[in-house]
Design a protein around this motif. Sequence first.
Motif, short mmCIF file in Angstrom:
data_model
loop_
_atom_site.label_atom_id
_atom_site.label_comp_id
_atom_site.label_asym_id
_atom_site.label_seq_id
_atom_site.Cartn_x
_atom_site.Cartn_y
_atom_site.Cartn_z
N ASN A 33 0.82 -1.21 0.00
CA ASN A 33 0.00 0.00 0.00
C ASN A 33 0.87 1.28 0.00
O ASN A 33 0.60 2.23 0.73
CB ASN A 33 -0.96 0.01 1.21
N GLY A 34 1.90 1.25 -0.82
CA GLY A 34 2.79 2.41 -0.91
C GLY A 34 2.60 3.17 -2.22
O GLY A 34 1.48 3.36 -2.70
N ARG A 35 3.73 3.60 -2.81
CA ARG A 35 3.70 4.42 -4.03
C ARG A 35 3.05 3.66 -5.19
O ARG A 35 2.24 4.22 -5.93
CB ARG A 35 5.12 4.83 -4.41
N TYR A 36 3.39 2.39 -5.36
CA TYR A 36 2.84 1.61 -6.48
C TYR A 36 1.32 1.47 -6.33
O TYR A 36 0.59 1.65 -7.32
CB TYR A 36 3.48 0.22 -6.50
N ALA A 37 0.86 1.17 -5.15
CA ALA A 37 -0.59 1.02 -4.93
C ALA A 37 -1.31 2.34 -5.22
O ALA A 37 -2.40 2.36 -5.80
CB ALA A 37 -0.86 0.57 -3.50
N GLU A 38 -0.66 3.45 -4.85
CA GLU A 38 -1.26 4.76 -5.13
C GLU A 38 -1.35 5.01 -6.63
O GLU A 38 -2.37 5.48 -7.14
CB GLU A 38 -0.42 5.86 -4.45
N MET A 39 -0.28 4.69 -7.38
CA MET A 39 -0.28 4.84 -8.84
C MET A 39 -1.36 3.95 -9.47
O MET A 39 -2.04 4.36 -10.41
CB MET A 39 1.10 4.47 -9.39
N GLN A 40 -1.52 2.73 -8.94
CA GLN A 40 -2.52 1.81 -9.47
C GLN A 40 -3.93 2.38 -9.29
O GLN A 40 -4.76 2.33 -10.20
CB GLN A 40 -2.40 0.47 -8.76
N ARG A 41 -4.20 2.94 -8.11
CA ARG A 41 -5.53 3.49 -7.84
C ARG A 41 -5.80 4.69 -8.74
O ARG A 41 -6.93 4.86 -9.25
CB ARG A 41 -5.65 3.88 -6.36
#
Length: 580
Positions: free
Chosen positions: A567-575
């Motif tokens: 739930n870091g940078r990658y998860a934020e980009m995905q959302r």
Amino acid sequence: MALIISLVKELKHVKGLFATGLFLLLLATAGAQLAPLLLQNIIDNDLTQVSKGLVLNQADFLTKLAIYIGLLALAGLFRYGSFRILIACANNVVTHLRNRAYDVMQRLPISYFDDKPAGKIATRIVNDTETLRNQFYNTLLSQIFITMVQVIFIYAVLMTLDLTVGLVLLLLMPIFYGLQVLYKKATDKPMKDFYEARSDVNTQVNETMNGASIIQLYQQEEAVLNQFDQVAGKMRAADDRIVLIDSAASWTLTELLKYTVIAGILTFIGYQFLGGNLGVTAGRLFIYINYVTTLFDLLGMLVRQLPNIQRSLATGRRVMELLDEEQEADEEADLQVTAGQVDFEDVSFAYDGQNKVLKNISIHANQGETVALVGHTGSGKSSIMNLLYRFYDPQEGSISIDGQDIKRYSRESVRGKMGIVLQDPYLFTGTIASNVSMDKEDYSDEEIIQALRKVGAGDMLARLEKGIYEPVVEKGSAFSSGERQLIAFARTLIANPKILILDEATSHIDTETEEIIQRAMEVVKQGRTTFIIAHRLSTIQNADQILVLDAGQIIERGNHGQLMTLNGRYAEMQRIQEKV
């Protein structure tokens, strides 16, 4: 002077041909300049005898006349031969220089092109070498050499006839030398302005051609035309200044000097005649006037060639600077790749050697794994690939393939083990087949067709009348972006690389085509190590490793599920992308 010596040294490539041309030139000069001496003999002996009432020896007269005409004819023939040979020398030398410049350009480090417009580099290889051919070597060999040989020969003849006259006329040399020095000082700046403006014109034309669609979409035709007029105006203004200086230096002053000297000779002899002390025969007077007139014409010609020499020195300096550029040091050993395992160990890199764009990068990619690089623009994704291609070498750390440090192997062998598909695929003029095979004869038509079908280009081939021999022109502008990408994929796949690199390869492709390529790539990736640079996170969810970069550092790593759990940078980009 050092530059002139360097350019003249290039004649070593045609020394045999040049020696032949120079020998014919010497024969031509000897014949042309000795012929007037025979005419002097006819005037002072045969014709003078007739003026005194004596009988003309017709046989002797006709023999001398025939020899005179024969000398002139042979001189003209030899001059023509020498001219043709020396021009051939100039063409051969410049061809050699152009080929060297092109070869050097291809061997320069990629960093050389970072801050240099393509138009300026192209100008050095095309325009500047052509200017050297026309205005240095052609002028130097076909005119300057010929003129200088004639000047030296005339001075030798004059000093043989009358040492005092010859020495007096030598005073012309410092006068003409001073004229050349003044000319050089007056034309240095406009000459530099002219060639800088010409390079700017080439650059603007190149940019206008590449950006024609954008210019028209934003109705910038008038603005672009005004910019072009300004740049072209600078080139014209500089050339006008050169022409003005050339006119004053070459014609006005040399003609004034010539007629002043001739008037002085005639005045001196006239006073002697009036005083009853004529010590110069009619034939000798003819010789003096003939040689003085020829001498001034030749020296004036040298002055008139100064613009060409000046221009050629300016262009020659740029060509020699390109030839003297430090080329990339490279190794001779060939990299051997069997598995395709890639390792980055604590790699740090700065394009300028100081400001690091990559910091302590460590990546381990096993055979057959897919590694995806994601991050915002400028995070370092492309820089990592540039190091893997060996476009650059890291200042710290090491990069190895199958345990072999790639810095110890030739760049060509390193890149030869990789298949690369870029964001904007480049197609060369030719056919689809030549673009897939890259003109290598190792592949059959069937292999080329199979490669295209594997990447999903079967439908494209079916609709093309000539199939794989469909012409490709203007970078493949007749094909859609997706079709160009499919051809680029086939080009990579047919090479059967151990390492596959996709630099945002699906960013310009529609969803349907993306699905076709994704299905093909799942088959092709088997057994290959694949690196993917992608903005579309949907295309990398099946990657074995996903590396999230920020400011040149890896801030997250793992597969899709692990990074979503983090739930870091990658998860934020995905959302964000799902929302878009």
